[in-house]
Write an enzyme that holds these catalytic residues in place. Sequence first.
Site, PDB file in Angstrom:
ATOM      1  CG  ASP A  40      30.081  99.717  15.540  1.00 28.56           C
ATOM      2  OD1 ASP A  40      30.524  98.759  15.934  1.00 28.56           O
ATOM      3  OD2 ASP A  40      31.501 100.584  15.951  1.00 28.56           O
ATOM      4  CE1 TYR A  68      32.596  99.736   7.412  1.00 27.13           C
ATOM      5  CE2 TYR A  68      34.645  99.780   7.010  1.00 27.13           C
ATOM      6  CZ  TYR A  68      33.446  99.264   7.682  1.00 27.13           C
ATOM      7  OH  TYR A  68      33.497  98.572   8.180  1.00 27.13           O
ATOM      8  CG  ASP A  82      29.566 105.446  18.184  1.00 30.51           C
ATOM      9  OD1 ASP A  82      29.023 106.050  19.120  1.00 30.51           O
ATOM     10  OD2 ASP A  82      29.478 104.706  17.020  1.00 30.51           O
ATOM     11  NE  ARG A 174      33.198 102.150  16.865  1.00 34.68           N
ATOM     12  CZ  ARG A 174      32.800 101.530  18.362  1.00 34.68           C
ATOM     13  NH1 ARG A 174      32.399 102.455  18.771  1.00 34.68           N
ATOM     14  NH2 ARG A 174      33.791 100.402  18.408  1.00 34.68           N
TER      15      ARG A 174
END
Length: 293
Positions: A40, A68, A82, A174
């Site tokens: 993203d 992540y 987000d 997310r």
Amino acid sequence: MPVNGVMVVDKPAGWTSHDVVARMRRLVGERSIGHLGTLDPMATGVLPLVLGRMTRLAQFYTASEKSYEGNIRLGVVTDTYDCDGDPVGSKQEVHVTLEEIQCASRAFLGQISQTPPPFSAKKIKGIPAYKLARRKQEVELEPVEVEVKEFAVCGLEGDLVQFRCRVSSGTYVRSLAHELGRKLGTGAHLASLRRTAVAEFNMEQCRTMELIAEAASQGRIEELLIHPRRVLPGIPCVTAGDEAVGKIRHGRTVNLPEMSRSPFVKVFAGQAELVCIAKRVAGTLFQPKVVLL
């Protein structure tokens, strides 16, 4: 000269994955470039690019595990899940402890059914969901099965939760943030995200766009590529002679007696030229599956 290889880019915040690909095409003069998993725009970190003939290896990375680290902000829900989105509803008071958050996060471990965010590239009757969401049209996405292999809550500062996770391909971090906020009763959104690994590629191999631009201007771009023998480490390597390489060039089977137990093998001409990924068809006989000559 054509550029063939794998480059691991440290994607800057605010760039789309396509922005990185477009910039790389201009820097290295190579049109055939792809990436191994979208990030993203708000996210940073590991974005592996395949260049030139190495784009043919992308098929081996469609189900790659990803790792992540980042922050989740409690108390505020956004329409994109987000920090790039608009707030939905009013801000909630946050009165939860680190232990309560850690306990809630365990519910997301393992195989789970996850609904993608409405602002995502998932398609509804051929139209990306984010396009419908931008038009304020109703978006109903079907849940998908994903695997969360690790979801560790590492700290809490005010309303900001530090975490790291390791997930299967297709998992939306997310959505993990959004669902964690729902479970805690506070609401939440993803405040920051950095991808630390995709398959065998990690932060240690990352190159910034500034470093890549400098190397390209000096004709040193190949120095930043991942050595071909480190690509697809789960597949063993073999160095072939001229006769075998000639057969591979024409798509013919080759005999690789030292590889009788391997379903696939990476075939090299010399130390650094990957010529094909071959598939075992019988005994020690291998058929070129992906030829990179």
